[in-house]
Motif scaffolding. Structure first.
Motif, PDB file in Angstrom:
ATOM      1  N   ARG A   1       0.832  -1.198   0.000  1.00 26.16           N
ATOM      2  CA  ARG A   1       0.000   0.000   0.000  1.00 26.16           C
ATOM      3  C   ARG A   1       0.868   1.250   0.000  1.00 26.16           C
ATOM      4  NH1 ARG A   1      -4.942  -0.078   2.498  1.00 26.16           N
ATOM      5  NH2 ARG A   1      -4.977   2.145   1.947  1.00 26.16           N
ATOM      6  N   ARG A   2       0.522   2.188  -0.868  1.00 29.45           N
ATOM      7  CA  ARG A   2       1.284   3.435  -0.948  1.00 29.45           C
ATOM      8  C   ARG A   2       1.133   4.225   0.351  1.00 29.45           C
ATOM      9  NH1 ARG A   2       0.079   8.419  -5.189  1.00 29.45           N
ATOM     10  NH2 ARG A   2       1.741   9.801  -4.445  1.00 29.45           N
ATOM     11  N   VAL A   3       2.244   4.796   0.804  1.00 31.69           N
ATOM     12  CA  VAL A   3       2.225   5.651   1.990  1.00 31.69           C
ATOM     13  C   VAL A   3       1.912   7.077   1.573  1.00 31.69           C
ATOM     14  CG1 VAL A   3       3.620   6.641   3.850  1.00 31.69           C
ATOM     15  CG2 VAL A   3       3.816   4.206   3.303  1.00 31.69           C
ATOM     16  N   ASP A   4       0.791   7.582   2.071  1.00 33.06           N
ATOM     17  CA  ASP A   4       0.349   8.939   1.736  1.00 33.06           C
ATOM     18  C   ASP A   4      -0.478   9.462   2.907  1.00 33.06           C
ATOM     19  OD1 ASP A   4      -0.321  11.302   0.559  1.00 33.06           O
ATOM     20  OD2 ASP A   4      -1.785  10.430  -0.840  1.00 33.06           O
ATOM     21  N   MET A   5       0.201   9.970   3.944  1.00 31.17           N
ATOM     22  CA  MET A   5      -0.441  10.479   5.154  1.00 31.17           C
ATOM     23  C   MET A   5      -1.179   9.374   5.918  1.00 31.17           C
ATOM     24  SD  MET A   5       0.596  13.550   4.855  1.00 31.17           S
ATOM     25  CE  MET A   5      -0.229  14.344   6.235  1.00 31.17           C
ATOM     26  N   ASN A   6      -0.872   8.121   5.638  1.00 31.21           N
ATOM     27  CA  ASN A   6      -1.559   7.002   6.277  1.00 31.21           C
ATOM     28  C   ASN A   6      -0.597   6.024   6.938  1.00 31.21           C
ATOM     29  OD1 ASN A   6      -0.414   6.079   3.927  1.00 31.21           O
ATOM     30  ND2 ASN A   6      -2.214   4.966   3.186  1.00 31.21           N
ATOM     31  N   LEU A   7       0.612   6.515   7.280  1.00 32.34           N
ATOM     32  CA  LEU A   7       1.655   5.628   7.803  1.00 32.34           C
ATOM     33  C   LEU A   7       1.193   4.891   9.048  1.00 32.34           C
ATOM     34  CD1 LEU A   7       4.638   4.653   7.736  1.00 32.34           C
ATOM     35  CD2 LEU A   7       5.186   6.632   9.161  1.00 32.34           C
ATOM     36  N   GLN A   8       0.575   5.613   9.988  1.00 35.00           N
ATOM     37  CA  GLN A   8       0.234   4.989  11.273  1.00 35.00           C
ATOM     38  C   GLN A   8      -0.816   3.887  11.094  1.00 35.00           C
ATOM     39  OE1 GLN A   8       2.333   5.740  13.498  1.00 35.00           O
ATOM     40  NE2 GLN A   8       3.124   7.481  12.331  1.00 35.00           N
ATOM     41  N   SER A   9      -1.811   4.122  10.260  1.00 35.78           N
ATOM     42  CA  SER A   9      -2.832   3.085  10.053  1.00 35.78           C
ATOM     43  C   SER A   9      -2.257   1.872   9.338  1.00 35.78           C
ATOM     44  CB  SER A   9      -4.018   3.657   9.268  1.00 35.78           C
ATOM     45  OG  SER A   9      -3.606   4.122   7.995  1.00 35.78           O
ATOM     46  N   LEU A  10      -1.347   2.084   8.394  1.00 39.44           N
ATOM     47  CA  LEU A  10      -0.741   0.961   7.687  1.00 39.44           C
ATOM     48  C   LEU A  10       0.125   0.105   8.610  1.00 39.44           C
ATOM     49  CD1 LEU A  10       0.286   2.581   4.267  1.00 39.44           C
ATOM     50  CD2 LEU A  10      -1.695   1.124   4.754  1.00 39.44           C
ATOM     51  N   LEU A  11       0.652   0.726   9.688  1.00 40.13           N
ATOM     52  CA  LEU A  11       1.494  -0.018  10.635  1.00 40.13           C
ATOM     53  C   LEU A  11       0.700  -0.539  11.833  1.00 40.13           C
ATOM     54  CD1 LEU A  11       4.696   2.241  10.708  1.00 40.13           C
ATOM     55  CD2 LEU A  11       4.476  -0.041   9.708  1.00 40.13           C
ATOM     56  N   SER A  12      -0.621  -0.420  11.774  1.00 40.79           N
ATOM     57  CA  SER A  12      -1.451  -0.815  12.923  1.00 40.79           C
ATOM     58  C   SER A  12      -2.447  -1.914  12.564  1.00 40.79           C
ATOM     59  CB  SER A  12      -2.211   0.402  13.454  1.00 40.79           C
ATOM     60  OG  SER A  12      -1.337   1.436  13.813  1.00 40.79           O
ATOM     61  N   THR A  13      -2.139  -2.719  11.552  1.00 44.12           N
ATOM     62  CA  THR A  13      -3.081  -3.746  11.105  1.00 44.12           C
ATOM     63  C   THR A  13      -2.941  -5.045  11.883  1.00 44.12           C
ATOM     64  OG1 THR A  13      -1.525  -4.536   9.418  1.00 44.12           O
ATOM     65  CG2 THR A  13      -3.063  -2.754   8.787  1.00 44.12           C
ATOM     66  N   GLY A  14      -1.901  -5.158  12.705  1.00 38.98           N
ATOM     67  CA  GLY A  14      -1.685  -6.387  13.451  1.00 38.98           C
ATOM     68  C   GLY A  14      -0.999  -7.483  12.658  1.00 38.98           C
ATOM     69  N   ALA A  15      -0.456  -7.152  11.516  1.00 42.28           N
ATOM     70  CA  ALA A  15       0.238  -8.140  10.693  1.00 42.28           C
ATOM     71  C   ALA A  15       1.486  -8.651  11.406  1.00 42.28           C
ATOM     72  CB  ALA A  15       0.616  -7.524   9.345  1.00 42.28           C
ATOM     73  N   PRO A  16       1.842  -9.915  11.195  1.00 39.58           N
ATOM     74  CA  PRO A  16       3.054 -10.453  11.835  1.00 39.58           C
ATOM     75  C   PRO A  16       4.343  -9.898  11.230  1.00 39.58           C
ATOM     76  CG  PRO A  16       2.104 -12.068  10.354  1.00 39.58           C
ATOM     77  CD  PRO A  16       1.130 -10.932  10.405  1.00 39.58           C
ATOM     78  N   LEU A  17       4.248  -9.333  10.036  1.00 41.93           N
ATOM     79  CA  LEU A  17       5.423  -8.812   9.342  1.00 41.93           C
ATOM     80  C   LEU A  17       4.956  -7.711   8.394  1.00 41.93           C
ATOM     81  CD1 LEU A  17       8.327 -10.760   7.733  1.00 41.93           C
ATOM     82  CD2 LEU A  17       6.964  -9.244   6.302  1.00 41.93           C
ATOM     83  N   TYR A  18       5.771  -6.671   8.289  1.00 42.52           N
ATOM     84  CA  TYR A  18       5.450  -5.562   7.396  1.00 42.52           C
ATOM     85  C   TYR A  18       6.568  -5.419   6.364  1.00 42.52           C
ATOM     86  CZ  TYR A  18       1.900  -4.238  10.821  1.00 42.52           C
ATOM     87  OH  TYR A  18       0.824  -4.236  11.660  1.00 42.52           O
ATOM     88  N   GLU A  19       6.198  -5.552   5.087  1.00 44.87           N
ATOM     89  CA  GLU A  19       7.164  -5.325   4.011  1.00 44.87           C
ATOM     90  C   GLU A  19       7.152  -3.830   3.684  1.00 44.87           C
ATOM     91  OE1 GLU A  19       8.199  -7.823   0.186  1.00 44.87           O
ATOM     92  OE2 GLU A  19       6.591  -6.388  -0.264  1.00 44.87           O
ATOM     93  N   VAL A  20       8.288  -3.208   3.854  1.00 45.70           N
ATOM     94  CA  VAL A  20       8.400  -1.753   3.694  1.00 45.70           C
ATOM     95  C   VAL A  20       9.268  -1.443   2.485  1.00 45.70           C
ATOM     96  CG1 VAL A  20       9.079   0.403   4.824  1.00 45.70           C
ATOM     97  CG2 VAL A  20       8.199  -1.489   6.208  1.00 45.70           C
TER      98      VAL A  20
END
Length: 578
Positions: free
Chosen positions: A510-529
């Motif tokens: 997902r593109r980061v566009d003023m939504n960084l905190q919500s994208l990092l708050s999904t509870g996923a076990p791993l985040y591909e950045v």
């Protein structure tokens, strides 16, 4: 006597024309040396004011014959054939720096910090000085120095002249109040400012009297608050011998709560400096050496204790409420815990390093603030002494002893002198305090919380609500729609895969566009950045670290279940009922 003459031809150029005249004894064998200060008291870094000097000329004052000279350093000149002559020095100074330590010239005013602009003759620093100003007839002069005649200022030596800023303007306002039987002058330059004078003068009188009561006397005969209220956002203050310059804005919001509290805080802080650094001066600065660094290990006393008292005395004098005071304390806490620098440099060493990079952000996690940690260690010391003696003694007694032993005598103090006086006031050895919190990097949270409990308060930790910082340990800023990493907590998940200046462009596709905190708050076990690093696209995996919290926010709050002893302690400390 050394004679100085300041004028200006075209204020649109920002250049002042400066002359000084020095009488050289006939028996002099060494060349006449002229030195321009490289730094100013109140800011402990080399600022190299010679960058503002243009077209230096030397001549015989009687014949106007040019004299040969040689520039020997970046800010030092020598005249070899000066014996028995009256030597005149002419040069231009660029006055285009509007802050509390600067100088400024335009059509509306002349604002001058002499330490920036005036050379002194080596060996003549202790002689009286006279400064003559050529000003338009309708301009009014504000300065802490006495005037022997209109626009002619007298100083007993170069130190006093250098430490006497001035503002000359046709529009400067003036009001006055008395505290302790002494005159305090409030000068305001800034046409946009609408000042509630009755409120301001009452508040200033209250904190001035509180400070006078603390120390018992004043080092000077009068005092001048020189205010530059600016049409844009600004905040700065600098202490001087019997004055301060405060630059603050935007001027039209001066009496609004947010800006007025800043004015009160900086004004109370700078007045406290009249004792703590101007009178109570470190031994390393007796006298000042303007040509090079004046290293000293005690700036945590000069600035840290002053930062503590600057807000604390506003509450004690009832200018501010305890709740308002805690708001300011919590700002200090936030700034102190904003990075991990406190783990890596002691307060005493940070005092030395002001001359290195103390006023710049610097490399990550290298240093600690003598202002913020210095204020917190002052609070800890004050409450500790109060607890030991049932509030019959406090940090007030330490400051009075410093003033009596050093401020009134003109002797410089050392860090050993301070530690000795602290121990004598506390009535016990305080070596652990100095080893851990002044000369060491021990954490403050536990001892500060314990000390606060004695006055019915506590240190409360709140998890950082930001997912990027609190969970993963990195801080960002959005610049031109780019989300850039600005800080990474050591030992955090981010420290393993990210670096400062990375541009974060996507998380889990997902593109980061003023939504960084919500994208990092999904509870996923791993985040591909996905990040751009040095203009190269890099994919990294960010793993949540269970139960880890970074960037904890600390606040000071009242205890809900404070007992009577704690409530009494609160009253004795702040002067307010719990």
């Amino acid at each position: 006597m050394t004679y100085y003459h300041v004028s200006f031809e075209n204020p649109l150029t920002f250049y002042l024309q400066i002359q000084l005249m020095v009488e050289v004894p006939a028996e002099a064998t060494a060349p006449l040396a002229l030195q321009l200060p490289a730094w100013r008291p109140g800011r402990y870094e080399l600022q190299n004011f010679a960058q503002k000097i243009q077209r230096v000329e030397f001549s015989d004052a009687e014949t106007d014959e040019p004299l040969p000279y040689r520039k020997v350093t970046k800010d030092r000149w020598e005249v070899p054939s000066a014996a028995g002559r009256s030597v005149r020095v002419r040069y231009n100074f660029y006055a285009h720096q509007m802050d509390a330590g600067g100088s400024w010239l335009d059509e509306t005013q002349l604002y001058l910090n002499p330490v920036q602009a005036l050379m002194y003759a080596e060996g003549h620093q202790d002689l009286p000085c006279q400064l003559s100003l050529v000003l338009p007839p309708d301009w009014r002069l504000a300065c802490g120095l006495p005037q022997s005649q209109p626009n002619v200022l007298e100083a007993k030596n170069f130190d006093q002249l250098a430490d006497a800023p001035l503002i000359a303007s046709p529009t400067i306002e003036h009001q006055q109040y008395e505290a302790g039987g002494l005159p305090f002058h409030v000068w305001v330059q800034g046409e946009e400012a609408i000042v509630n004078w009755p409120r301001l003068l009452a508040d200033f009188k209250a904190f001035s009297e509180e400070q006078l009561a603390l120390f018992g006397s004043f080092p000077v005969a009068d005092y001048h608050f020189l205010n530059q209220f600016l049409p844009y956002k600004h905040y700065h203050g600098v202490e001087h011998h019997n004055s301060t310059v405060i630059t603050l804005g935007p001027a039209e919001l001066l009496m609004h709560e947010a800006l007025y509290k800043e004015l009160l805080g900086v004004s109370c802080h700078e007045l406290f400096h009249t004792w703590n650094i101007k009178a109570i001066r470190p031994a390393e600065m007796q006298p000042y050496d303007y040509a090079r660094e004046n290293y000293f290990r005690t700036c945590y006393i000069a600035e840290g204790i002053t930062t503590y008292y600057g807000e604390y005395l506003l509450a004690r004098s009832r200018v501010r409420t305890p709740a308002q005071y805690f708001e300011e304390l919590n700002i200090v806490l936030r700034k102190h815990y904003d990075d991990a620098g406190g783990q890596n440099l002691s307060l005493a060493d940070a005092s030395m390093d002001l001359w290195l990079d103390g006023y710049k952000p610097g490399v990550p996690d290298r240093k600690v603030s003598v202002y913020h940690k210095g204020a917190l260690t002052a609070l800890l010391l004050d409450l500790t002494i109060r607890q030991l003696h049932g509030h019959a003694r406090s940090l007030d007694d330490v400051m009075r002893r410093l003033y009596d032993d050093f401020g009134k005598t003109g002797l410089g103090y050392t860090d050993e002198d301070y530690a000795r006086i602290v121990a004598e006031v506390a009535g016990r050895k305080m070596q652990v305090y100095f080893d851990k919190f002044i000369n060491g990097t021990a954490p403050l949270q536990e001892p500060l919380d314990k000390a606060l409990h004695t006055v019915g308060c506590q240190l409360v930790a709140y998890e950082n609500a930001s997912a990027s910082e609190g969970t993963f340990g990195f801080r960002t800023v959005v610049k031109n729609e780019r989300t850039e990493v600005t800080y990474i907590w050591p030992g955090s998940p981010a420290a393993a895969v990210l670096t400062a200046d990375d541009e974060i462009v996507a998380i889990n596709g997902r593109r980061v566009d003023m939504n960084l905190q919500s994208l990092l708050s999904t509870g996923a076990p791993l985040y591909e950045v996905a990040v751009f690093r040095q203009n190269r696209l890099v994919l990294v995996e960010l793993l949540p670290q269970p139960d880890a919290v970074f960037g904890v926010r600390y606040t000071i709050e009242k205890l809900a279940d404070a007992d009577e002893a704690q409530k009494t302690g609160f009253q004795k400390w702040l002067g307010w009922e719990f």
